[in-house]
Design a protein around this motif. Structure first.
Motif, PDB file in Angstrom:
ATOM      1  N   ASN A 155      -3.530   6.066  11.865  1.00  0.00           N
ATOM      2  CA  ASN A 155      -2.643   7.126  11.400  1.00  0.00           C
ATOM      3  C   ASN A 155      -2.264   7.110   9.920  1.00  0.00           C
ATOM      4  O   ASN A 155      -1.855   8.153   9.400  1.00  0.00           O
ATOM      5  CB  ASN A 155      -1.352   7.099  12.236  1.00  0.00           C
ATOM      6  CG  ASN A 155      -1.613   7.407  13.689  1.00  0.00           C
ATOM      7  OD1 ASN A 155      -2.163   8.450  14.017  1.00  0.00           O
ATOM      8  ND2 ASN A 155      -1.250   6.489  14.578  1.00  0.00           N
ATOM      9  N   LEU A 156      -2.353   5.993   9.258  1.00  0.00           N
ATOM     10  CA  LEU A 156      -1.931   5.977   7.863  1.00  0.00           C
ATOM     11  C   LEU A 156      -2.967   6.639   6.959  1.00  0.00           C
ATOM     12  O   LEU A 156      -4.168   6.582   7.217  1.00  0.00           O
ATOM     13  CB  LEU A 156      -1.669   4.554   7.382  1.00  0.00           C
ATOM     14  CG  LEU A 156      -0.494   3.808   8.009  1.00  0.00           C
ATOM     15  CD1 LEU A 156      -0.199   2.528   7.231  1.00  0.00           C
ATOM     16  CD2 LEU A 156       0.747   4.668   8.096  1.00  0.00           C
ATOM     17  N   VAL A 157      -2.468   7.255   5.896  1.00  0.00           N
ATOM     18  CA  VAL A 157      -3.298   7.906   4.886  1.00  0.00           C
ATOM     19  C   VAL A 157      -2.902   7.337   3.538  1.00  0.00           C
ATOM     20  O   VAL A 157      -1.706   7.288   3.197  1.00  0.00           O
ATOM     21  CB  VAL A 157      -3.084   9.434   4.884  1.00  0.00           C
ATOM     22  CG1 VAL A 157      -3.896  10.095   3.777  1.00  0.00           C
ATOM     23  CG2 VAL A 157      -3.437  10.030   6.243  1.00  0.00           C
ATOM     24  N   ALA A 158      -3.873   6.887   2.750  1.00  0.00           N
ATOM     25  CA  ALA A 158      -3.582   6.330   1.430  1.00  0.00           C
ATOM     26  C   ALA A 158      -3.114   7.436   0.486  1.00  0.00           C
ATOM     27  O   ALA A 158      -3.708   8.519   0.423  1.00  0.00           O
ATOM     28  CB  ALA A 158      -4.811   5.638   0.860  1.00  0.00           C
ATOM     29  N   VAL A 159      -2.048   7.164  -0.246  1.00  0.00           N
ATOM     30  CA  VAL A 159      -1.533   8.106  -1.240  1.00  0.00           C
ATOM     31  C   VAL A 159      -2.124   7.741  -2.598  1.00  0.00           C
ATOM     32  O   VAL A 159      -1.906   6.632  -3.102  1.00  0.00           O
ATOM     33  CB  VAL A 159       0.010   8.063  -1.309  1.00  0.00           C
ATOM     34  CG1 VAL A 159       0.525   8.919  -2.461  1.00  0.00           C
ATOM     35  CG2 VAL A 159       0.609   8.532   0.011  1.00  0.00           C
ATOM     36  N   ASP A 163       0.833  -1.201   0.000  1.00  0.00           N
ATOM     37  CA  ASP A 163       0.000   0.000   0.000  1.00  0.00           C
ATOM     38  C   ASP A 163       0.869   1.253   0.000  1.00  0.00           C
ATOM     39  O   ASP A 163       1.857   1.347   0.727  1.00  0.00           O
ATOM     40  CB  ASP A 163      -0.904   0.027   1.240  1.00  0.00           C
ATOM     41  CG  ASP A 163      -2.019  -0.996   1.184  1.00  0.00           C
ATOM     42  OD1 ASP A 163      -2.310  -1.498   0.083  1.00  0.00           O
ATOM     43  OD2 ASP A 163      -2.609  -1.281   2.243  1.00  0.00           O
ATOM     44  N   ARG A 164       0.481   2.224  -0.828  1.00  0.00           N
ATOM     45  CA  ARG A 164       1.153   3.527  -0.863  1.00  0.00           C
ATOM     46  C   ARG A 164       0.565   4.399   0.243  1.00  0.00           C
ATOM     47  O   ARG A 164      -0.653   4.609   0.289  1.00  0.00           O
ATOM     48  CB  ARG A 164       0.932   4.216  -2.215  1.00  0.00           C
ATOM     49  CG  ARG A 164       1.635   3.553  -3.371  1.00  0.00           C
ATOM     50  CD  ARG A 164       1.070   4.029  -4.716  1.00  0.00           C
ATOM     51  NE  ARG A 164       0.945   5.477  -4.814  1.00  0.00           N
ATOM     52  CZ  ARG A 164       1.864   6.300  -5.334  1.00  0.00           C
ATOM     53  NH1 ARG A 164       2.985   5.791  -5.801  1.00  0.00           N
ATOM     54  NH2 ARG A 164       1.645   7.604  -5.400  1.00  0.00           N
ATOM     55  N   GLU A 218     -10.344  15.916   2.775  1.00  0.00           N
ATOM     56  CA  GLU A 218     -10.681  17.236   2.241  1.00  0.00           C
ATOM     57  C   GLU A 218      -9.475  17.874   1.570  1.00  0.00           C
ATOM     58  O   GLU A 218      -9.577  18.439   0.463  1.00  0.00           O
ATOM     59  CB  GLU A 218     -11.192  18.135   3.359  1.00  0.00           C
ATOM     60  CG  GLU A 218     -11.537  19.549   2.900  1.00  0.00           C
ATOM     61  CD  GLU A 218     -11.935  20.464   4.051  1.00  0.00           C
ATOM     62  OE1 GLU A 218     -12.181  21.652   3.792  1.00  0.00           O
ATOM     63  OE2 GLU A 218     -11.978  19.988   5.200  1.00  0.00           O
ATOM     64  N   LEU A 219      -8.320  17.792   2.212  1.00  0.00           N
ATOM     65  CA  LEU A 219      -7.096  18.339   1.634  1.00  0.00           C
ATOM     66  C   LEU A 219      -6.745  17.628   0.340  1.00  0.00           C
ATOM     67  O   LEU A 219      -6.411  18.269  -0.671  1.00  0.00           O
ATOM     68  CB  LEU A 219      -5.954  18.218   2.646  1.00  0.00           C
ATOM     69  CG  LEU A 219      -4.541  18.539   2.175  1.00  0.00           C
ATOM     70  CD1 LEU A 219      -4.460  19.953   1.640  1.00  0.00           C
ATOM     71  CD2 LEU A 219      -3.544  18.338   3.307  1.00  0.00           C
ATOM     72  N   LEU A 220      -6.828  16.298   0.329  1.00  0.00           N
ATOM     73  CA  LEU A 220      -6.477  15.530  -0.865  1.00  0.00           C
ATOM     74  C   LEU A 220      -7.432  15.817  -2.025  1.00  0.00           C
ATOM     75  O   LEU A 220      -7.022  15.804  -3.191  1.00  0.00           O
ATOM     76  CB  LEU A 220      -6.455  14.041  -0.544  1.00  0.00           C
ATOM     77  CG  LEU A 220      -5.295  13.579   0.350  1.00  0.00           C
ATOM     78  CD1 LEU A 220      -5.480  12.122   0.749  1.00  0.00           C
ATOM     79  CD2 LEU A 220      -3.953  13.771  -0.358  1.00  0.00           C
ATOM     80  N   ARG A 221      -8.695  16.094  -1.721  1.00  0.00           N
ATOM     81  CA  ARG A 221      -9.639  16.456  -2.784  1.00  0.00           C
ATOM     82  C   ARG A 221      -9.234  17.763  -3.448  1.00  0.00           C
ATOM     83  O   ARG A 221      -9.316  17.902  -4.687  1.00  0.00           O
ATOM     84  CB  ARG A 221     -11.055  16.567  -2.209  1.00  0.00           C
ATOM     85  CG  ARG A 221     -11.752  15.234  -2.005  1.00  0.00           C
ATOM     86  CD  ARG A 221     -13.248  15.414  -1.766  1.00  0.00           C
ATOM     87  NE  ARG A 221     -13.533  16.127  -0.537  1.00  0.00           N
ATOM     88  CZ  ARG A 221     -13.674  15.544   0.649  1.00  0.00           C
ATOM     89  NH1 ARG A 221     -13.551  14.226   0.756  1.00  0.00           N
ATOM     90  NH2 ARG A 221     -13.948  16.259   1.721  1.00  0.00           N
ATOM     91  N   LEU A 222      -8.800  18.731  -2.648  1.00  0.00           N
ATOM     92  CA  LEU A 222      -8.366  20.004  -3.215  1.00  0.00           C
ATOM     93  C   LEU A 222      -7.094  19.841  -4.040  1.00  0.00           C
ATOM     94  O   LEU A 222      -6.920  20.497  -5.075  1.00  0.00           O
ATOM     95  CB  LEU A 222      -8.144  21.022  -2.092  1.00  0.00           C
ATOM     96  CG  LEU A 222      -9.404  21.479  -1.359  1.00  0.00           C
ATOM     97  CD1 LEU A 222      -9.041  22.289  -0.117  1.00  0.00           C
ATOM     98  CD2 LEU A 222     -10.294  22.301  -2.288  1.00  0.00           C
TER      99      LEU A 222
END
Length: 362
Positions: free
Chosen positions: A130-134, A80-81, A315-319
């Motif tokens: 804590n992980l966020v998908a890239v 996973d990225r 929200e940040l990733l959508r922008l």
């Protein structure tokens, strides 16, 4: 694995072979594809953080690929990225239960509480929290900048600062987090005043949307002030900000972290303005003078901002995906791991403009 290690605070680090980390039951080990060089790493190297134990591997802004997972991890698999906030929350304390993982009561921070990401692998705790998908279309170099500077700036400007279209926003210090704040505030429709001593930094700030740029090294020294301000100090950037904004900023951020920039940010506000402290403020006494008399007289708000929780990233990733925010433009330099010790040492005197990203496998 290869990692950047320092044995003493302020002593030049070196790249050496060290054991690879093992994942905690609730954690993962990430193969680091990119990691940002941040002023907070410099503070750790200088010994300003009490959590740092020697010898130490710095680094807290990272993106890469999950290599190993602990037996209690349910949401992530090898391959996973991912990226992660620099504050890794426990997910179980009262702050986490309230959704405030960025101020978790039992937080861990790679590069501070344990060895960090100036290495080929790094361990991250409580991966499911804590992980966020890239996304596939986001480069690792860009994703790495989200873990501290860009996400921190986003929360500081949008969530803590409550920026509104048409407001004046002053950003003191245009390094990585400051330039991020300039870009985010401008995208929100604010008019931005960027303050720095570096012509290159101010050039980038203008490129990213600043309406006005103030060279703090060229502003005149202050004259006598009213009782609501502190005693005169070095260049009067606060007066320059008040003049540029016709009375003061509605929102001001200290994105550098020094007594001078903190005071200038507060003193540059208009009545009922909002100051957000983003940059760390180490000092010999453990405290920093703040112009509280002015805060009282003008009913100012003084706020802190400490990263951003993983659940707030969508929200940040959508922008970013929509092109409204371009964190990729902030990455101005990419260096191999061998160059990291020298680049870390230079942060104190010649930090450069924009964001420097280290690629541990190059």
């Amino acid at each position: 694995m290869r990692a950047v290690v320092f044995e003493g605070f302020g002593e030049l680090a070196e790249v050496r072979e060290v054991p690879r980390p093992e994942p905690a039951d609730h954690g993962v080990v990430v193969r680091v594809e990119a990691t940002g060089l941040c002023r907070s790493d410099w503070h750790a190297w200088q010994g300003h953080d009490p959590d740092v134990a020697l010898p130490h591997v710095p680094g807290h802004e990272l993106a890469g690929v999950v290599e190993e997972v602990g037996p209690r991890v349910t949401r992530w698999r090898p391959g996973d990225r991912v990226t992660a906030p620099f504050v890794c929350a426990c997910g179980a304390c009262p702050a986490c239960a309230a959704g405030d993982q960025q101020v978790c009561e039992r937080q861990t921070q790679p590069g501070f509480t344990h060895w960090g990401s100036f290495a080929q692998y790094v361990a991250l705790d409580h991966a499911d929290v804590n992980l966020v998908a890239v996304p596939a279309g986001l480069s690792f170099a860009t994703a790495a900048s989200l873990g501290c500077r860009f996400a921190t700036a986003y929360r500081a400007v949008v969530q803590q600062g409550r920026v509104a279209a048409g407001e004046w926003v002053a950003v003191h210090g245009c390094g990585g987090v400051g330039l991020s704040a300039v870009m985010i505030a401008a995208a929100a429709g604010a008019r931005v005043v960027a303050v720095d001593v570096s012509p290159k930094a101010l050039e980038l700030a203008e490129r990213f949307g600043a309406t006005r740029c103030i060279d703090a090294s060229a502003t005149p020294a202050p004259t006598a002030r009213a009782s609501t301000t502190p005693a005169p100090t070095a260049p009067d950037t606060a007066a320059a900000v008040r003049e540029a904004t016709d009375g003061g900023a509605h929102l001001s951020l200290d994105a550098l972290g020094s007594p001078a920039t903190c005071a200038a940010s507060v003193n540059g506000l208009r009545r009922r303005g909002r100051h957000v402290q983003v940059g760390l403020l180490p000092s010999a006494t453990g405290t920093t003078p703040v112009p509280m008399a002015r805060a009282i007289a003008l009913e100012l708000e003084l706020l802190g901002s400490h990263g951003m929780a993983a659940h707030a990233y969508p929200e940040l990733l959508r922008l970013v995906a929509a092109g409204a925010l371009r964190p990729d433009l902030l990455v101005t330099s990419t260096v191999p791991l061998a160059a990291a010790p020298g680049a870390l040492a230079a942060m104190g005197t010649a930090p450069g403009a924009g964001v420097t990203v280290i690629e541990p496998w190059s």
